[in-house]
Design a protein around this motif. Structure first.
Motif, PDB file in Angstrom:
ATOM      1  N   THR A 176     -74.846  19.369 -45.348  1.00 24.28           N
ATOM      2  CA  THR A 176     -73.473  18.933 -45.077  1.00 24.28           C
ATOM      3  C   THR A 176     -73.373  17.416 -45.127  1.00 24.28           C
ATOM      4  OG1 THR A 176     -73.093  20.860 -43.661  1.00 24.28           O
ATOM      5  CG2 THR A 176     -71.584  19.007 -43.406  1.00 24.28           C
ATOM      6  N   ASP A 177     -74.336  16.754 -44.517  1.00 32.33           N
ATOM      7  CA  ASP A 177     -74.332  15.292 -44.504  1.00 32.33           C
ATOM      8  C   ASP A 177     -74.539  14.732 -45.910  1.00 32.33           C
ATOM      9  OD1 ASP A 177     -74.195  12.906 -42.764  1.00 32.33           O
ATOM     10  OD2 ASP A 177     -76.229  12.528 -43.504  1.00 32.33           O
ATOM     11  N   GLN A 178     -75.368  15.406 -46.720  1.00 30.02           N
ATOM     12  CA  GLN A 178     -75.599  14.958 -48.095  1.00 30.02           C
ATOM     13  C   GLN A 178     -74.307  15.020 -48.910  1.00 30.02           C
ATOM     14  OE1 GLN A 178     -78.597  17.209 -50.194  1.00 30.02           O
ATOM     15  NE2 GLN A 178     -78.151  16.235 -52.154  1.00 30.02           N
TER      16      GLN A 178
ATOM     17  N   MET B  10     -61.577  21.730 -48.590  1.00 26.80           N
ATOM     18  CA  MET B  10     -61.468  20.379 -48.047  1.00 26.80           C
ATOM     19  C   MET B  10     -61.819  20.446 -46.562  1.00 26.80           C
ATOM     20  SD  MET B  10     -58.045  19.258 -50.095  1.00 26.80           S
ATOM     21  CE  MET B  10     -58.165  18.613 -51.772  1.00 26.80           C
ATOM     22  N   PRO B  11     -63.083  20.230 -46.233  1.00 24.23           N
ATOM     23  CA  PRO B  11     -63.560  20.496 -44.865  1.00 24.23           C
ATOM     24  C   PRO B  11     -62.920  19.630 -43.784  1.00 24.23           C
ATOM     25  CG  PRO B  11     -65.395  20.244 -46.410  1.00 24.23           C
ATOM     26  CD  PRO B  11     -64.170  19.789 -47.118  1.00 24.23           C
ATOM     27  N   GLU B  12     -62.341  18.494 -44.143  1.00 20.08           N
ATOM     28  CA  GLU B  12     -61.704  17.657 -43.123  1.00 20.08           C
ATOM     29  C   GLU B  12     -60.483  18.335 -42.504  1.00 20.08           C
ATOM     30  OE1 GLU B  12     -61.767  13.122 -44.122  1.00 20.08           O
ATOM     31  OE2 GLU B  12     -61.445  14.242 -45.981  1.00 20.08           O
ATOM     32  N   GLY B  13     -59.840  19.214 -43.237  1.00 21.32           N
ATOM     33  CA  GLY B  13     -58.680  19.928 -42.722  1.00 21.32           C
ATOM     34  C   GLY B  13     -57.577  18.987 -42.278  1.00 21.32           C
ATOM     35  N   PHE B  14     -56.900  19.349 -41.190  1.00 19.77           N
ATOM     36  CA  PHE B  14     -55.785  18.540 -40.690  1.00 19.77           C
ATOM     37  C   PHE B  14     -56.251  17.175 -40.171  1.00 19.77           C
ATOM     38  CE2 PHE B  14     -53.803  22.847 -39.997  1.00 19.77           C
ATOM     39  CZ  PHE B  14     -52.863  22.704 -41.000  1.00 19.77           C
ATOM     40  N   LYS B  15     -57.528  17.075 -39.792  1.00 17.02           N
ATOM     41  CA  LYS B  15     -58.037  15.774 -39.328  1.00 17.02           C
ATOM     42  C   LYS B  15     -58.011  14.750 -40.453  1.00 17.02           C
ATOM     43  CE  LYS B  15     -62.089  17.156 -38.059  1.00 17.02           C
ATOM     44  NZ  LYS B  15     -62.032  18.581 -38.503  1.00 17.02           N
ATOM     45  N   GLY B  16     -58.199  15.216 -41.681  1.00 15.12           N
ATOM     46  CA  GLY B  16     -58.195  14.299 -42.810  1.00 15.12           C
ATOM     47  C   GLY B  16     -56.806  14.012 -43.330  1.00 15.12           C
TER      48      GLY B  16
ATOM     49  N   ARG C 143     -64.860  14.257 -39.695  1.00 15.82           N
ATOM     50  CA  ARG C 143     -65.947  15.210 -39.517  1.00 15.82           C
ATOM     51  C   ARG C 143     -65.764  16.419 -40.435  1.00 15.82           C
ATOM     52  NH1 ARG C 143     -66.866  19.436 -35.752  1.00 15.82           N
ATOM     53  NH2 ARG C 143     -69.072  19.734 -35.253  1.00 15.82           N
ATOM     54  N   PHE C 144     -66.869  16.905 -41.005  1.00 21.06           N
ATOM     55  CA  PHE C 144     -66.842  18.038 -41.921  1.00 21.06           C
ATOM     56  C   PHE C 144     -67.079  19.366 -41.207  1.00 21.06           C
ATOM     57  CE2 PHE C 144     -67.528  16.786 -46.614  1.00 21.06           C
ATOM     58  CZ  PHE C 144     -66.431  15.955 -46.563  1.00 21.06           C
ATOM     59  N   GLY C 145     -66.740  19.461 -39.969  1.00 19.11           N
ATOM     60  CA  GLY C 145     -66.931  20.711 -39.250  1.00 19.11           C
ATOM     61  C   GLY C 145     -68.396  21.001 -39.005  1.00 19.11           C
ATOM     62  N   ARG C 146     -68.736  22.276 -38.936  1.00 11.14           N
ATOM     63  CA  ARG C 146     -70.112  22.688 -38.637  1.00 11.14           C
ATOM     64  C   ARG C 146     -70.889  23.103 -39.872  1.00 11.14           C
ATOM     65  NH1 ARG C 146     -68.881  26.434 -33.260  1.00 11.14           N
ATOM     66  NH2 ARG C 146     -67.902  24.763 -32.009  1.00 11.14           N
ATOM     67  N   GLY C 147     -70.394  22.757 -41.039  1.00  9.42           N
ATOM     68  CA  GLY C 147     -71.118  23.097 -42.261  1.00  9.42           C
ATOM     69  C   GLY C 147     -70.920  24.516 -42.728  1.00  9.42           C
ATOM     70  N   GLY C 148     -69.781  25.128 -42.372  1.00  9.14           N
ATOM     71  CA  GLY C 148     -69.533  26.500 -42.799  1.00  9.14           C
ATOM     72  C   GLY C 148     -69.490  26.653 -44.306  1.00  9.14           C
ATOM     73  N   PHE C 149     -68.984  25.630 -45.016  1.00 11.07           N
ATOM     74  CA  PHE C 149     -68.911  25.721 -46.478  1.00 11.07           C
ATOM     75  C   PHE C 149     -70.305  25.735 -47.096  1.00 11.07           C
ATOM     76  CE2 PHE C 149     -69.023  21.165 -45.693  1.00 11.07           C
ATOM     77  CZ  PHE C 149     -69.828  20.665 -46.714  1.00 11.07           C
ATOM     78  N   VAL C 150     -71.262  25.049 -46.449  1.00 14.20           N
ATOM     79  CA  VAL C 150     -72.633  25.029 -46.964  1.00 14.20           C
ATOM     80  C   VAL C 150     -73.265  26.414 -46.842  1.00 14.20           C
ATOM     81  CG1 VAL C 150     -74.955  24.107 -46.597  1.00 14.20           C
ATOM     82  CG2 VAL C 150     -72.988  22.575 -46.537  1.00 14.20           C
ATOM     83  N   SER C 151     -73.112  27.054 -45.695  1.00 11.55           N
ATOM     84  CA  SER C 151     -73.690  28.387 -45.521  1.00 11.55           C
ATOM     85  C   SER C 151     -73.053  29.389 -46.479  1.00 11.55           C
ATOM     86  CB  SER C 151     -73.522  28.848 -44.072  1.00 11.55           C
ATOM     87  OG  SER C 151     -72.154  28.919 -43.716  1.00 11.55           O
ATOM     88  N   THR C 152     -71.760  29.226 -46.763  1.00  8.21           N
ATOM     89  CA  THR C 152     -71.097  30.117 -47.720  1.00  8.21           C
ATOM     90  C   THR C 152     -71.687  29.944 -49.113  1.00  8.21           C
ATOM     91  OG1 THR C 152     -69.039  30.052 -46.456  1.00  8.21           O
ATOM     92  CG2 THR C 152     -68.886  30.737 -48.749  1.00  8.21           C
ATOM     93  N   ALA C 153     -71.898  28.688 -49.531  1.00  9.19           N
ATOM     94  CA  ALA C 153     -72.505  28.428 -50.837  1.00  9.19           C
ATOM     95  C   ALA C 153     -73.928  28.954 -50.910  1.00  9.19           C
ATOM     96  CB  ALA C 153     -72.469  26.930 -51.132  1.00  9.19           C
ATOM     97  N   LEU C 154     -74.685  28.820 -49.814  1.00 15.07           N
ATOM     98  CA  LEU C 154     -76.061  29.310 -49.787  1.00 15.07           C
ATOM     99  C   LEU C 154     -76.103  30.827 -49.915  1.00 15.07           C
ATOM    100  CD1 LEU C 154     -77.692  27.082 -47.015  1.00 15.07           C
ATOM    101  CD2 LEU C 154     -78.235  27.081 -49.442  1.00 15.07           C
TER     102      LEU C 154
ATOM    103  N   HIS D 262     -54.405  30.624 -54.092  1.00 14.72           N
ATOM    104  CA  HIS D 262     -54.924  30.151 -52.809  1.00 14.72           C
ATOM    105  C   HIS D 262     -55.197  31.344 -51.904  1.00 14.72           C
ATOM    106  CE1 HIS D 262     -52.462  26.208 -53.558  1.00 14.72           C
ATOM    107  NE2 HIS D 262     -53.245  26.541 -54.565  1.00 14.72           N
ATOM    108  N   THR D 263     -56.176  31.188 -51.032  1.00 17.57           N
ATOM    109  CA  THR D 263     -56.473  32.232 -50.068  1.00 17.57           C
ATOM    110  C   THR D 263     -56.880  31.604 -48.749  1.00 17.57           C
ATOM    111  OG1 THR D 263     -57.658  34.322 -49.749  1.00 17.57           O
ATOM    112  CG2 THR D 263     -58.920  32.476 -50.623  1.00 17.57           C
ATOM    113  N   LEU D 264     -56.921  32.411 -47.723  1.00 17.81           N
ATOM    114  CA  LEU D 264     -57.213  31.919 -46.386  1.00 17.81           C
ATOM    115  C   LEU D 264     -58.610  31.312 -46.322  1.00 17.81           C
ATOM    116  CD1 LEU D 264     -55.966  31.824 -43.513  1.00 17.81           C
ATOM    117  CD2 LEU D 264     -57.168  33.966 -43.057  1.00 17.81           C
ATOM    118  N   ALA D 265     -58.720  30.201 -45.635  1.00 22.87           N
ATOM    119  CA  ALA D 265     -60.009  29.497 -45.544  1.00 22.87           C
ATOM    120  C   ALA D 265     -60.911  30.203 -44.545  1.00 22.87           C
ATOM    121  CB  ALA D 265     -59.778  28.043 -45.128  1.00 22.87           C
ATOM    122  N   CYS D 266     -61.479  31.319 -44.968  1.00 22.19           N
ATOM    123  CA  CYS D 266     -62.449  32.036 -44.146  1.00 22.19           C
ATOM    124  C   CYS D 266     -63.677  32.328 -44.997  1.00 22.19           C
ATOM    125  CB  CYS D 266     -61.859  33.325 -43.580  1.00 22.19           C
ATOM    126  SG  CYS D 266     -61.453  34.570 -44.803  1.00 22.19           S
TER     127      CYS D 266
END
Length: 344
Positions: A321-323, A206-212, A225-236, A185-189
């Motif tokens: 993100t919505d997809q 898991m983009p929901e984080g503590f909210k989920g 909510r999945f945040g601001r889509g940071g995981f999508v930009s990382t994948a791109l 595991h590593t820091l979610a950055c």
């Protein structure tokens, strides 16, 4: 105790799947049965038959004894490497040998016998190269991430390992911090995630984080909510596919019917759960309910066709993100309809 060797993350050795060498135990010595004896003179009538020679009796079949000895030799060799520091970790602290031989072995009974996890669509995870697995998060305690890690480790045809992105809280807790690092595991950055993906690793988020994970039981299986889509930009930026993942069964292990917010603030926690059993039954109330789980990996969403500047397009980030979110939510509803019971 000697220090473990740290392998640079971009070293070629970190890309190869290292399997810990198993020390071969010596084959157990087996005494041969006595061969046929030379015929002697015929016995006279009424004479007693000569006593059969003593044959040493060995316990268990030789194959079973050999397997047991190999296991023992492998275990002793493992302990020697841990004591002398002759094992390798990457610069994130990931210890593949410890994860394979110890941590996965500790989680596997919970995975196989307690939650009886059923895995679907694991073939949607690429056999090689990086990929980002995006999953729903639930259950009050983050057992869903650990079960997803076992699912990839044990069921993927290529024997891949899942590197989870974890919240800051994980890395400030004593003992948990060290175990999380050892398990990969590593820091979610974004920086760490992108580096792992570019090196060809499977990364889970898991983009929901503590909210989920800390939502009330009445909102179970409703994605937050999945945040601001940071995981999508990382994948791109890494040019890797996004694999949606839906987990059913975790929502019911600790039905959260209340949240002691004042106590949570005092303890520095995002929430303090109140369930039908915790804290009323003390430590016994911390035992999760034995629900039946299903983990389904969906069709991957490719990202390598987008231009590098696509990460600057907020509408594209929102749509992707919505997809992903809608695909996970739709699969959750489908699995819930197919589920016969929470526990069976």
């Amino acid at each position: 105790m000697a220090d473990a060797k740290v392998i640079p993350f971009d070293d070629d050795r970190s890309r190869a799947r290292r399997r810990p060498a198993r020390a071969d135990g010596e084959t157990a010595a087996v005494r041969a049965l006595p061969g046929p004896q030379e015929p002697g003179p015929p016995a006279s009538p009424g004479a007693e038959e000569p006593a059969a020679p003593d044959v040493p009796v060995t316990a268990g079949p030789p194959a079973a004894r050999g397997d047991w000895e190999r296991r023992l030799a492998g275990g002793l060799a493992f302990l020697r490497r841990r004591i002398t520091g002759e094992y390798e970790v990457d610069e994130f602290g990931y210890d593949e040998e410890l994860t394979d031989q110890v941590l996965m072995s500790l989680l596997r009974p919970l995975y196989e016998k307690y939650f009886r996890v059923e895995v679907k669509g694991v073939e949607n995870i690429p056999d090689k190269g990086g990929a980002l697995i995006v999953a729903n998060h639930s259950g009050t305690l983050p057992l869903d991430g650990l079960m997803m890690q076992v699912a990839v480790h044990d069921h993927h045809p290529a024997g891949r390992h899942l590197r989870l992105l974890a919240a800051d809280l994980v890395f400030v807790l004593p003992v948990v911090n060290e175990l999380a690092r050892k398990a990969g595991h590593t820091l979610a950055c974004a920086e760490d995630a992108e580096r792992l993906l570019r090196s060809g690793e499977i990364v889970g988020v898991m983009p929901e984080g503590f909210k989920g994970i800390g939502k009330p039981f009445g909102e179970r299986y409703k994605l937050q909510r999945f945040g601001r889509g940071g995981f999508v930009s990382t994948a791109l930026r890494a040019g890797v596919p996004i694999v949606p993942c839906s987990i059913v069964g975790a929502e019911e292990i600790y039905p959260m019917v209340g949240n002691a917010r004042t106590l949570a603030r005092i303890l520095g926690l995002p929430y303090f759960p109140l369930t039908p059993t915790f804290p009323w039954l003390g430590p016994l109330g911390a035992l999760p309910l034995p629900t039946k789980w299903t983990i389904q990996f969906g069709e991957p969403i490719p990202t390598d066709s987008y231009a590098p500047e696509a990460t600057e397009d907020p509408m594209l980030m929102f749509n992707l993100t919505d997809q992903v979110r809608e695909q996970i939510q739709h699969t959750l509803y489908k699995l819930l309809v197919q589920r016969r019971s929470v526990f069976f």
